[in-house]
Motif scaffolding. Sequence first.
Motif, PDB file in Angstrom:
ATOM      1  N   GLY A 118       0.816  -1.210   0.000  1.00 40.14           N
ATOM      2  CA  GLY A 118       0.000   0.000   0.000  1.00 40.14           C
ATOM      3  C   GLY A 118       0.844   1.253   0.000  1.00 40.14           C
ATOM      4  N   SER A 119       1.953   1.225   0.734  1.00 41.41           N
ATOM      5  CA  SER A 119       2.852   2.380   0.752  1.00 41.41           C
ATOM      6  C   SER A 119       3.389   2.679  -0.642  1.00 41.41           C
ATOM      7  CB  SER A 119       4.028   2.125   1.699  1.00 41.41           C
ATOM      8  OG  SER A 119       3.604   2.014   3.037  1.00 41.41           O
ATOM      9  N   GLU A 120       3.885   1.641  -1.328  1.00 41.58           N
ATOM     10  CA  GLU A 120       4.398   1.805  -2.681  1.00 41.58           C
ATOM     11  C   GLU A 120       3.322   2.357  -3.613  1.00 41.58           C
ATOM     12  OE1 GLU A 120       7.821  -1.588  -3.546  1.00 41.58           O
ATOM     13  OE2 GLU A 120       5.902  -1.676  -4.583  1.00 41.58           O
ATOM     14  N   ALA A 121       2.112   1.807  -3.487  1.00 46.74           N
ATOM     15  CA  ALA A 121       1.031   2.221  -4.384  1.00 46.74           C
ATOM     16  C   ALA A 121       0.673   3.681  -4.171  1.00 46.74           C
ATOM     17  CB  ALA A 121      -0.195   1.332  -4.171  1.00 46.74           C
ATOM     18  N   ASN A 122       0.546   4.100  -2.926  1.00 43.09           N
ATOM     19  CA  ASN A 122       0.221   5.502  -2.664  1.00 43.09           C
ATOM     20  C   ASN A 122       1.362   6.421  -3.079  1.00 43.09           C
ATOM     21  OD1 ASN A 122      -2.481   5.791  -1.487  1.00 43.09           O
ATOM     22  ND2 ASN A 122      -1.718   4.433   0.115  1.00 43.09           N
ATOM     23  N   HIS A 152      -1.597   6.424   4.995  1.00 44.27           N
ATOM     24  CA  HIS A 152      -1.450   5.998   3.607  1.00 44.27           C
ATOM     25  C   HIS A 152      -0.112   5.311   3.341  1.00 44.27           C
ATOM     26  CE1 HIS A 152      -5.137   8.134   2.855  1.00 44.27           C
ATOM     27  NE2 HIS A 152      -4.625   9.176   3.484  1.00 44.27           N
ATOM     28  N   GLY A 153       0.649   5.021   4.389  1.00 44.18           N
ATOM     29  CA  GLY A 153       1.897   4.297   4.206  1.00 44.18           C
ATOM     30  C   GLY A 153       3.087   5.024   4.781  1.00 44.18           C
ATOM     31  N   VAL A 154       4.278   4.458   4.548  1.00 45.56           N
ATOM     32  CA  VAL A 154       5.480   4.951   5.222  1.00 45.56           C
ATOM     33  C   VAL A 154       6.622   5.320   4.275  1.00 45.56           C
ATOM     34  CG1 VAL A 154       5.003   3.772   7.394  1.00 45.56           C
ATOM     35  CG2 VAL A 154       6.255   2.561   5.596  1.00 45.56           C
ATOM     36  N   THR A 155       6.441   5.189   2.958  1.00 45.22           N
ATOM     37  CA  THR A 155       7.449   5.732   2.049  1.00 45.22           C
ATOM     38  C   THR A 155       7.398   7.260   2.140  1.00 45.22           C
ATOM     39  OG1 THR A 155       5.830   5.607   0.278  1.00 45.22           O
ATOM     40  CG2 THR A 155       7.378   3.776   0.465  1.00 45.22           C
ATOM     41  N   ILE A 156       8.349   7.928   1.534  1.00 45.80           N
ATOM     42  CA  ILE A 156       8.475   9.371   1.760  1.00 45.80           C
ATOM     43  C   ILE A 156       7.213  10.131   1.369  1.00 45.80           C
ATOM     44  CG2 ILE A 156       9.720  11.447   1.031  1.00 45.80           C
ATOM     45  CD1 ILE A 156      12.261   9.730   0.975  1.00 45.80           C
ATOM     46  N   ALA A 157       6.671   9.867   0.186  1.00 43.90           N
ATOM     47  CA  ALA A 157       5.459  10.570  -0.220  1.00 43.90           C
ATOM     48  C   ALA A 157       4.246  10.086   0.558  1.00 43.90           C
ATOM     49  CB  ALA A 157       5.231  10.410  -1.719  1.00 43.90           C
ATOM     50  N   ALA A 158       4.097   8.766   0.695  1.00 42.67           N
ATOM     51  CA  ALA A 158       2.929   8.214   1.388  1.00 42.67           C
ATOM     52  C   ALA A 158       2.905   8.638   2.854  1.00 42.67           C
ATOM     53  CB  ALA A 158       2.919   6.692   1.272  1.00 42.67           C
ATOM     54  N   PRO A 295       2.976 -10.351  -1.191  1.00 47.09           N
ATOM     55  CA  PRO A 295       2.963  -8.885  -1.246  1.00 47.09           C
ATOM     56  C   PRO A 295       2.409  -8.419  -2.595  1.00 47.09           C
ATOM     57  CG  PRO A 295       5.131  -9.739  -0.627  1.00 47.09           C
ATOM     58  CD  PRO A 295       4.348 -10.886  -1.150  1.00 47.09           C
ATOM     59  N   LEU A 296       1.333  -7.624  -2.567  1.00 47.78           N
ATOM     60  CA  LEU A 296       0.758  -7.121  -3.806  1.00 47.78           C
ATOM     61  C   LEU A 296      -0.118  -5.915  -3.505  1.00 47.78           C
ATOM     62  CD1 LEU A 296       0.406  -7.628  -6.904  1.00 47.78           C
ATOM     63  CD2 LEU A 296      -1.694  -8.863  -6.322  1.00 47.78           C
ATOM     64  N   SER A 297      -0.074  -4.951  -4.390  1.00 49.45           N
ATOM     65  CA  SER A 297      -1.005  -3.814  -4.331  1.00 49.45           C
ATOM     66  C   SER A 297      -1.289  -3.379  -5.753  1.00 49.45           C
ATOM     67  CB  SER A 297      -0.412  -2.652  -3.519  1.00 49.45           C
ATOM     68  OG  SER A 297       0.854  -2.263  -4.020  1.00 49.45           O
ATOM     69  N   ALA A 298      -2.298  -2.542  -5.896  1.00 46.26           N
ATOM     70  CA  ALA A 298      -2.679  -2.097  -7.240  1.00 46.26           C
ATOM     71  C   ALA A 298      -3.251  -0.695  -7.184  1.00 46.26           C
ATOM     72  CB  ALA A 298      -3.697  -3.057  -7.851  1.00 46.26           C
ATOM     73  N   ILE A 299      -3.007   0.031  -8.258  1.00 46.68           N
ATOM     74  CA  ILE A 299      -3.588   1.355  -8.456  1.00 46.68           C
ATOM     75  C   ILE A 299      -4.557   1.249  -9.630  1.00 46.68           C
ATOM     76  CG2 ILE A 299      -3.120   3.784  -8.969  1.00 46.68           C
ATOM     77  CD1 ILE A 299      -0.168   3.126  -8.082  1.00 46.68           C
ATOM     78  N   LEU A 300      -5.827   1.504  -9.365  1.00 44.62           N
ATOM     79  CA  LEU A 300      -6.826   1.556 -10.428  1.00 44.62           C
ATOM     80  C   LEU A 300      -7.075   3.024 -10.740  1.00 44.62           C
ATOM     81  CD1 LEU A 300      -7.289  -1.211  -8.882  1.00 44.62           C
ATOM     82  CD2 LEU A 300      -9.643  -1.093  -9.719  1.00 44.62           C
ATOM     83  N   MET A 301      -7.083   3.364 -12.016  1.00 42.82           N
ATOM     84  CA  MET A 301      -7.245   4.778 -12.394  1.00 42.82           C
ATOM     85  C   MET A 301      -8.264   4.911 -13.510  1.00 42.82           C
ATOM     86  SD  MET A 301      -3.460   4.966 -14.146  1.00 42.82           S
ATOM     87  CE  MET A 301      -2.848   3.638 -13.096  1.00 42.82           C
ATOM     88  N   ASN A 302      -9.008   6.021 -13.469  1.00 47.78           N
ATOM     89  CA  ASN A 302      -9.984   6.251 -14.528  1.00 47.78           C
ATOM     90  C   ASN A 302      -9.329   6.925 -15.727  1.00 47.78           C
ATOM     91  OD1 ASN A 302      -9.794   8.991 -13.848  1.00 47.78           O
ATOM     92  ND2 ASN A 302     -11.782   9.052 -12.802  1.00 47.78           N
ATOM     93  N   ASP A 303     -10.096   7.078 -16.777  1.00 48.87           N
ATOM     94  CA  ASP A 303      -9.544   7.636 -18.010  1.00 48.87           C
ATOM     95  C   ASP A 303      -9.130   9.091 -17.845  1.00 48.87           C
ATOM     96  OD1 ASP A 303      -9.058   6.058 -20.257  1.00 48.87           O
ATOM     97  OD2 ASP A 303     -10.354   7.321 -21.503  1.00 48.87           O
ATOM     98  N   ARG A 304      -9.867   9.831 -17.024  1.00 49.64           N
ATOM     99  CA  ARG A 304      -9.518  11.230 -16.761  1.00 49.64           C
ATOM    100  C   ARG A 304      -8.104  11.328 -16.194  1.00 49.64           C
ATOM    101  NH1 ARG A 304     -11.616  14.522 -11.485  1.00 49.64           N
ATOM    102  NH2 ARG A 304     -10.800  16.578 -12.001  1.00 49.64           N
TER     103      ARG A 304
END
Length: 450
Positions: A118-122, A152-158, A295-304
């Motif tokens: 989740g951290s990587e994904a965010n 939202h996680g522990v990486t720098i941005a997340a 370990p797995l995460s995913a980012i789903l994104m709309n067309d916009r």
Amino acid sequence: MTIMPNSVEGRDIAYQMHPNVNLRAYEKTGGLVIESGDGIYVTDNNGKRYIEAMAGLWSVALGFGEKRLAAVAKAQMEKLPYYHTFGFRSHGPSIDLAEMLIKIAPVPMSKVHFTSSGSEANDLAAKMVWYRSNALGKRDKKKIIGRLKGYHGVTIAAASITGLPRNHESFDLPLDRMIHTSCPSYVHFAKAGESEAEFTARMLQDLESLILKEGPEAIAAFWGEPVMGAGGVLMPPAGYWEGVQAILNKYDILLVADEVICGFGRTGKMFACETFNIRPDVLVVSKQITSSYMPLSAILMNDRFYQPIADESDRIGSFGHGYTASGHPVATAVGLENLKIIQERDLVGHVADLQDTFLSGLAELAKHPVAHSSRGIGLIGALEIKPWTDAKPGDAALAVADAALEAGVITRNIGEAVCFCPPLIITAVQINDMFESVKQALDKVAKRSV
């Protein structure tokens, strides 16, 4: 917590550095060593069995020891143990899982990008927000709004989007383009005499005021969990999500829904976005996508969201990002089988059926003299504990969590709350057993505090 090293003879203390712990305290006490799991139960290396009331880290949907997942992992290991998705490469499991995720998404989505946590994904979602703004020529539209007590996680941005001080202090975080609005927990932050409707209106006013202060042209996205898990299972007040989305639409701000904890049935719907009528541009999922067997995460994104990013990659010549394990074949094969099992066994319906049993059991515990109140939805909830006078904040909840552990139930104390998030396969009888043991823990703490 006082847990001395046992059959590992201190080797854990000698060699392993643990996350989310006071490292000096751990050096003195050691920790609980889990050896095996079966269904909703785990067993330590002394043979003591526990109800895992937190599903590990909010994540083991199918419980421990699901043989179908082990079999799929073994078969995929033997067929294609690893391959990447860089450049013009792919493989069957990642394609199949991406297709399934698009089909079951709560709102129309265009593409799926796989990561490992989740951290990587965010973190990647934040990078893509900035990439998209540049693609649209909006080079000042980079700030991201998180919420106090959001996680939202522990990486720098997340970690920067996260709104918890422990994830910022001494790490030189948050980044200056991450800003935070108020935490919408009515139980914790309502003013004296303030109705829930008045509280919601104030939370929305806080958000809009922050946007106007920073300038709508500078705000790219808003991040939010439908239910704020690691903040203490904080529930949104009535009307909150409708109001948030109206404000974001008004100022052309993207909505990123973090369903790392809530996704795949936790709230009694496949996604909590369905529960709260949230229509995100980006949906982040992890944890229950594989029941954390891989370990797995995913980012789903709309067309916009996707189309400007695709255009920018065409202009530059490549989308300059990738992880070695993105779309790992074993992880995506396990994820695909995991979601098939959730659907075949109608575990989402099972959660909806058990919600009343779970929430009424929590409400009954909340009548205990040690407790303050309860809250939750589906199979995620919290028991708020009355703080002790002349003690550190959270000491009372910690005492209850420790007593519950002694009674054979693994919970998680966050602030003054003891949190519950059992595997989706739990039964009504097991819920009652779990809460009976927690009641014994409350009784023990009540005697101790007299």
